[in-house]
Motif scaffolding. Sequence first.
Motif, PDB file in Angstrom:
ATOM      1  N   ASN A 126     -49.956  25.635  70.204  1.00  0.00           N
ATOM      2  CA  ASN A 126     -51.356  25.957  69.809  1.00  0.00           C
ATOM      3  C   ASN A 126     -52.060  27.658  70.255  1.00  0.00           C
ATOM      4  O   ASN A 126     -51.774  28.528  69.739  1.00  0.00           O
ATOM      5  CB  ASN A 126     -53.019  25.324  69.076  1.00  0.00           C
ATOM      6  CG  ASN A 126     -52.920  24.142  68.161  1.00  0.00           C
ATOM      7  OD1 ASN A 126     -52.484  25.043  67.321  1.00  0.00           O
ATOM      8  ND2 ASN A 126     -52.293  23.250  67.852  1.00  0.00           N
ATOM      9  N   ARG A 127     -51.439  27.111  71.556  1.00  0.00           N
ATOM     10  CA  ARG A 127     -51.665  28.540  72.654  1.00  0.00           C
ATOM     11  C   ARG A 127     -51.361  29.674  72.300  1.00  0.00           C
ATOM     12  O   ARG A 127     -50.994  30.729  72.228  1.00  0.00           O
ATOM     13  CB  ARG A 127     -52.880  27.906  74.360  1.00  0.00           C
ATOM     14  CG  ARG A 127     -53.897  26.982  73.341  1.00  0.00           C
ATOM     15  CD  ARG A 127     -54.597  27.089  75.061  1.00  0.00           C
ATOM     16  NE  ARG A 127     -54.961  28.182  75.707  1.00  0.00           N
ATOM     17  CZ  ARG A 127     -56.489  28.762  75.846  1.00  0.00           C
ATOM     18  NH1 ARG A 127     -57.382  27.546  75.401  1.00  0.00           N
ATOM     19  NH2 ARG A 127     -56.763  29.113  76.481  1.00  0.00           N
TER      20      ARG A 127
ATOM     21  N   ARG B 189     -56.564  22.483  69.023  1.00  0.00           N
ATOM     22  CA  ARG B 189     -56.454  23.936  68.277  1.00  0.00           C
ATOM     23  C   ARG B 189     -55.626  24.514  68.862  1.00  0.00           C
ATOM     24  O   ARG B 189     -56.698  25.946  68.718  1.00  0.00           O
ATOM     25  CB  ARG B 189     -57.612  23.127  67.157  1.00  0.00           C
ATOM     26  CG  ARG B 189     -57.722  22.433  66.854  1.00  0.00           C
ATOM     27  CD  ARG B 189     -59.095  22.537  65.460  1.00  0.00           C
ATOM     28  NE  ARG B 189     -59.251  21.177  64.857  1.00  0.00           N
ATOM     29  CZ  ARG B 189     -58.680  21.002  63.803  1.00  0.00           C
ATOM     30  NH1 ARG B 189     -57.841  21.545  63.545  1.00  0.00           N
ATOM     31  NH2 ARG B 189     -59.146  20.074  63.510  1.00  0.00           N
ATOM     32  N   GLY B 190     -56.072  24.423  70.269  1.00  0.00           N
ATOM     33  CA  GLY B 190     -55.956  25.920  71.083  1.00  0.00           C
ATOM     34  C   GLY B 190     -57.198  26.580  71.130  1.00  0.00           C
ATOM     35  O   GLY B 190     -57.486  28.161  71.371  1.00  0.00           O
TER      36      GLY B 190
ATOM     37  N   VAL C  10     -48.352  30.272  70.311  1.00  0.00           N
ATOM     38  CA  VAL C  10     -48.478  30.862  68.604  1.00  0.00           C
ATOM     39  C   VAL C  10     -49.628  31.880  69.039  1.00  0.00           C
ATOM     40  O   VAL C  10     -49.241  32.829  68.300  1.00  0.00           O
ATOM     41  CB  VAL C  10     -49.223  29.209  67.464  1.00  0.00           C
ATOM     42  CG1 VAL C  10     -49.747  30.066  66.612  1.00  0.00           C
ATOM     43  CG2 VAL C  10     -47.911  28.812  67.962  1.00  0.00           C
ATOM     44  N   GLN C  11     -51.167  31.858  69.280  1.00  0.00           N
ATOM     45  CA  GLN C  11     -52.033  33.029  69.737  1.00  0.00           C
ATOM     46  C   GLN C  11     -51.331  34.006  70.143  1.00  0.00           C
ATOM     47  O   GLN C  11     -51.814  34.597  69.916  1.00  0.00           O
ATOM     48  CB  GLN C  11     -53.259  32.118  69.961  1.00  0.00           C
ATOM     49  CG  GLN C  11     -54.092  31.266  68.659  1.00  0.00           C
ATOM     50  CD  GLN C  11     -54.861  30.117  69.582  1.00  0.00           C
ATOM     51  OE1 GLN C  11     -55.315  31.091  70.263  1.00  0.00           O
ATOM     52  NE2 GLN C  11     -55.472  28.955  68.895  1.00  0.00           N
TER      53      GLN C  11
ATOM     54  N   TRP D  92     -51.632  18.694  64.022  1.00  0.00           N
ATOM     55  CA  TRP D  92     -53.055  19.239  64.811  1.00  0.00           C
ATOM     56  C   TRP D  92     -51.752  19.859  65.206  1.00  0.00           C
ATOM     57  O   TRP D  92     -52.019  21.257  66.338  1.00  0.00           O
ATOM     58  CB  TRP D  92     -52.899  18.491  66.546  1.00  0.00           C
ATOM     59  CG  TRP D  92     -53.855  17.767  66.163  1.00  0.00           C
ATOM     60  CD1 TRP D  92     -53.524  16.369  65.719  1.00  0.00           C
ATOM     61  CD2 TRP D  92     -55.230  17.745  65.706  1.00  0.00           C
ATOM     62  NE1 TRP D  92     -55.137  15.299  65.749  1.00  0.00           N
ATOM     63  CE2 TRP D  92     -55.767  16.281  65.722  1.00  0.00           C
ATOM     64  CE3 TRP D  92     -55.968  18.611  65.733  1.00  0.00           C
ATOM     65  CZ2 TRP D  92     -56.956  15.974  65.876  1.00  0.00           C
ATOM     66  CZ3 TRP D  92     -57.903  18.097  65.357  1.00  0.00           C
ATOM     67  CH2 TRP D  92     -57.899  16.691  65.414  1.00  0.00           C
ATOM     68  N   LEU D  93     -50.051  20.591  64.929  1.00  0.00           N
ATOM     69  CA  LEU D  93     -49.713  21.731  65.038  1.00  0.00           C
ATOM     70  C   LEU D  93     -49.374  22.420  64.621  1.00  0.00           C
ATOM     71  O   LEU D  93     -49.767  22.707  63.235  1.00  0.00           O
ATOM     72  CB  LEU D  93     -48.351  20.867  65.258  1.00  0.00           C
ATOM     73  CG  LEU D  93     -47.857  19.663  66.388  1.00  0.00           C
ATOM     74  CD1 LEU D  93     -46.542  19.052  66.095  1.00  0.00           C
ATOM     75  CD2 LEU D  93     -47.822  20.412  67.910  1.00  0.00           C
ATOM     76  N   PRO D  94     -49.429  23.962  65.292  1.00  0.00           N
ATOM     77  CA  PRO D  94     -49.323  24.940  64.935  1.00  0.00           C
ATOM     78  C   PRO D  94     -48.343  25.394  63.025  1.00  0.00           C
ATOM     79  O   PRO D  94     -47.222  24.831  63.535  1.00  0.00           O
ATOM     80  CB  PRO D  94     -49.226  25.837  65.880  1.00  0.00           C
ATOM     81  CG  PRO D  94     -48.654  25.522  66.595  1.00  0.00           C
ATOM     82  CD  PRO D  94     -48.665  23.706  67.031  1.00  0.00           C
TER      83      PRO D  94
ATOM     84  N   THR E  65     -49.352  19.784  72.302  1.00  0.00           N
ATOM     85  CA  THR E  65     -50.079  20.674  70.626  1.00  0.00           C
ATOM     86  C   THR E  65     -51.505  21.442  71.165  1.00  0.00           C
ATOM     87  O   THR E  65     -51.046  22.276  70.949  1.00  0.00           O
ATOM     88  CB  THR E  65     -51.016  19.292  70.367  1.00  0.00           C
ATOM     89  OG1 THR E  65     -50.066  18.090  70.274  1.00  0.00           O
ATOM     90  CG2 THR E  65     -51.652  20.041  69.574  1.00  0.00           C
TER      91      THR E  65
END
Lengths: 442, 119
Positions: free
Chosen positions: A60-61, A439-440, A63-64, A106-108, A56
């Motif tokens: 999230n990281r 959440r990264g 995706v950013q 929690w997943l984006p 997770t």
Amino acid sequence: MTERTSAPRLSRRALMGLGAGAAALGALPVAAPAQTPAPVKTAARIVILGGGAAGTAMANRLVQRLDGAEITVVDGRAQHWYQPGFTLIAAGLKPSGYSVSRTGEWLPSAARWVNEGAAAIDPDARRVTTTGGEVLEYDYLVLACGMVLDWDAVEGFEKSQVGANGIGAVYAGPEEAAATWKAMDNFTDKGGIGLFGRPATEMKCAGAPLKYTFITDDYLRRKEHRDTSQVIYTAHNDTLFSVPIVNEKVKLLFRERGVDTRWHHVLRGVDAGARQAHYDTPEGRKVLDFDFINVIPPMRAPQVIRDAGLSWADRWVDQGWAEVDPETLRHRRYANIFAVGDVAGVPKGKTAASVKWQVPVVEDHLVADINGRAGTAVYNGYTSCPMITRIGRAMLVEFDYENNLTPSFPGVISPLEELWISWLMKEIALKPTYNAMLRGLA
Amino acid sequence: MKELTLATLIAVFEEIYGRGLFWSLVVISGIITVAFVAVLIRDRGIASRWLVRAEITAPLGAVAAVWFVLWFTNSHLADIGGPIDWIVIAWIALAGGGGLTLLSYTAQAILGHAPRAKT
């Protein structure tokens, strides 16, 4: 039940607000915010196996950091478990719901979640097949599928036994951790023989078996049954902890608390009816009676990793951890595969704290690859263990591959001192930090 | 701790209290501080009459803050283990005492009449 127990906690949190916030903001050194680099444009297909802590945070990281990547998370579990909370649940301090949330929350949204397990990996064809038969082609694969607890390796043990006949199993899950508290509470009400120990394999949070020994000892003292009880710790080899200086400190504390340590004892079976545990020792099988036992089974990599030929061939052969470079976490034979979290075949660090340090390293190398550059980040084996030594005190032990102590607050929070502030961190700050990591953001 | 940035710290506090509650608390503490400064400006200084009364509440705030943190964390004063623990307890007491004094002074200054002009 969960809602009823959590509601008053929220109001406590509300009241805690300003005090803790102001104290922490005032007391801690705060670094300047890191510059967030512009997202890298790419059409890379990235498959992440596992939506636990590591998977997770990774999703999230990425995706950013990436713009246009096709990120797929493969995980068949509906529930996300905050596993560092299991000890607090089994100590009667938190309800079982404390550790439970939903994987999906929690997943984006920018990543696709395939709610199935992985059935097969073909690293040569760069393909993952899910348990539902879906075939996912990838350019990069991140193994974050954790580990399996091999309960069948403990003869006579069933998870359904937990909570009765003095059987506990803190690691089995949130419900079992709560049932373990029931069994431990009953045990400490009367006293008797308590058995603790650890498996001979690598394991997640190797400090947890010791913590639970300390906590049970503390309850026996509070209930004034310590004098009539025996607390036995069965070590799988001749140490209590892999870091020598911490090992000596725990030995010292065990001596002080009167914990009877038995060396080279590996749990092989439990007879719940007779309340006896069977151990392999250098002198052969030994049987110990118990009134309470915390069963911890051997731990291994998921079968899918081993079947795909991604495990070390000459290390941990009975366990199958992924064969990765300890510093970059990149697979040693497949450059487009990385491993993070419990499944990674590295000498230390099957903890959430390790995940926090590992994820940015894999992110750096993976994004650099996509960008046509070489990654520079290095994982030094950092891991952390808030070693609870009684309810209200802990030692904040942090170390690396080389067994160096790596305190976050040198000269302020001593790693080998039993402190209330270290307990405070475990109780209040750890779960929020973990959530921020998911959440990264941390 | 890997790298403690302000953003990380804010993210962690948002997780502890929930985003809405955390920012509400920040806004409330900001309003109280601004109100305190405003009455100082209005009264051109600290009014000793209100300050003395406000200071009486300080020990109450200090004890309440320490008691609350111990209760919240399932611990007791006997768990205090080293100098850093005493420092943290002192900070909590200071925050509780100072916070309640500030709140009490501001409330009196807003609700009460303006103090007599200084002689």
